[in-house]
Motif scaffolding. Structure first.
Motif, short mmCIF file in Angstrom:
data_model
loop_
_atom_site.label_atom_id
_atom_site.label_comp_id
_atom_site.label_asym_id
_atom_site.label_seq_id
_atom_site.Cartn_x
_atom_site.Cartn_y
_atom_site.Cartn_z
N VAL A 10 0.86 -1.18 0.00
CA VAL A 10 0.00 0.00 0.00
C VAL A 10 0.90 1.23 0.00
N THR A 11 0.80 2.04 -1.04
CA THR A 11 1.63 3.23 -1.18
C THR A 11 0.80 4.48 -0.89
N SER A 12 1.43 5.63 -1.03
CA SER A 12 0.72 6.90 -0.84
C SER A 12 -0.37 7.10 -1.88
N TYR A 13 -0.33 6.35 -2.96
CA TYR A 13 -1.24 6.55 -4.08
C TYR A 13 -2.27 5.43 -4.21
N GLY A 14 -2.14 4.37 -3.42
CA GLY A 14 -3.04 3.23 -3.51
C GLY A 14 -2.26 1.93 -3.42
#
Length: 382
Positions: free
Chosen positions: A336-340
């Motif tokens: 899970v990243t800052s963008y999704g």
């Protein structure tokens, strides 16, 4: 100025002012394409501002919000005191009023004063009220400075702020129309100077650059580098040509693929130009879900796709599925990243996990052994 930005359950905490690329990145993290954002000003991180405006919900174009932060950052001590006095006098003002209040602050009279008593003493000494004109020194000596100062404050609409007295009734909002231009269509900006001794010749260039990159740029010194890819590193002006090629490749991506690229770069810690170009060529090997903001949410999304169709998924809403979601992601080398949520290369985010053939054979073999093996004791089968 620290600000909390929100969009339908998504939220980020950011410090303003920031560059155009940083603002666009914030919009990507908020999962929105329009530039109007909902936000609140952090009370804890902005102790210098009146608490009346901190924690309130505001809505504004992110570029105007950034201008507001820039204006605050550049106010001198007297102007900041005047600005805070206006906010105190008008606690219900909206964001556009607040932005306008950063202009024309010289119309607010500000001078050192600790409170009504000190103000009253000054008023009496200088006969600053019409009621005091012509009064003898004996009469003036009998007056209560505290009450005189309180009356003066009421007439002025004055505010005591940080050891100063501010006459807010004298404020005249400037008749201006604040227009914010839109950023140019580029992916990188570099401030290049030919030599260290020639700082005055520094020049910004934006990439992609349609014409040929001249040797002046390639052999110069990069004083500042602004990037639409937060992870990307650039420290060698001789690589401007390669950086320009990357910018051209980025211009060919859809918006969704551009955000997907940033997610892959974050997950795999990609920061070199060559690796970024390689990553663009294999974006199709990843699965990306922009709607995921944490592992627990991913766990719910995963189960909702893999449980029976008639399963009541409302039961999942109150469950903490962080560990479960993290386990599935780890199995698929996702993150899970800052963008999704992004899958591992060549993996699927939501495919059902099944027992592998080799694993199934091993388990079947173990079951057969358990069934066939009947230990005997004393000649009797157990």
């Amino acid at each position: 100025m620290r600000v909390y930005l929100k969009n339908n359950g998504y939220a980020v905490s950011e410090k303003f002012p920031m560059t155009v690329f940083e603002m666009e990145d914030v919009l990507n993290k908020l999962k929105q394409t329009e530039s109007v954002v909902r936000f609140e000003i952090s009370e804890y991180d902005n102790m210098k501002l009146p608490s009346s405006i901190c924690g309130r919900d505001f809505s504004a174009d992110i570029y105007r919000l950034n201008l507001f932060a820039e204006r605050l950052e550049n106010l001198n001590s007297s102007e900041m005191t005047a600005f805070k006095s206006l906010l105190t006098a008008k606690p219900d003002c909206d964001f556009e009023d607040m932005l306008l209040m950063t202009y024309g602050l010289d119309s607010v009279m500000v001078y050192p004063c600790s409170g009504c008593r000190e103000l009253g003493e000054t008023v009496i000494e200088n006969e600053m009220m019409p009621e005091l004109e012509g009064c003898s020194a004996e009469i003036l000596a009998l007056l209560d400075p505290e009450k005189v100062g309180s009356l003066m404050q009421k007439q002025d609409g004055g505010v005591f702020i940080d050891g100063h007295y501010c006459v807010t009734s004298g404020y005249e909002p400037p008749d201006i129309n604040i227009k914010i231009g839109r950023p140019e269509n580029c992916f990188f900006r570099l401030l290049i100077v030919p030599e260290e001794e020639k700082i005055e010749q520094a020049q910004w260039i934006s990439l992609p650059y349609e014409t040929e990159i001249t040797s002046d740029f390639c052999n110069g010194i990069c004083l500042d580098f602004q990037s639409s890819l937060p992870n990307l590193k650039f420290d060698d002006t001789h690589k401007i040509g390669t950086l320009n090629e990357l910018a051209k490749s980025l211009s060919e991506l859809s918006h969704d693929d551009f955000v997907k690229l940033k997610a892959v770069m974050e997950a795999e810690n990609i920061c070199e130009i060559s690796n970024t170009l390689d990553c663009i060529g294999r974006l199709d090997e990843y699965e990306f879900d922009r709607n995921i903001q944490d592992q627990s949410e991913f766990g719910r999304a995963y189960l909702s796709r893999n449980l029976p169709v008639n399963f009541d998924i409302s039961m999942l809403e109150s469950m903490d599925l962080f560990d479960f979601g993290q386990g599935i992601l780890s199995h698929n080398h996702g993150e899970v990243t800052s963008y999704g949520a992004i899958s591992g290369r060549g993996q699927e985010l939501y495919s059902a996990l099944t027992v592998q053939p080799e694993q199934q054979l091993d388990e079947d073999f173990e079951e057969d052994i358990e069934e066939d093996f009947e230990p005997e004791m004393g000649g009797l089968s157990l």
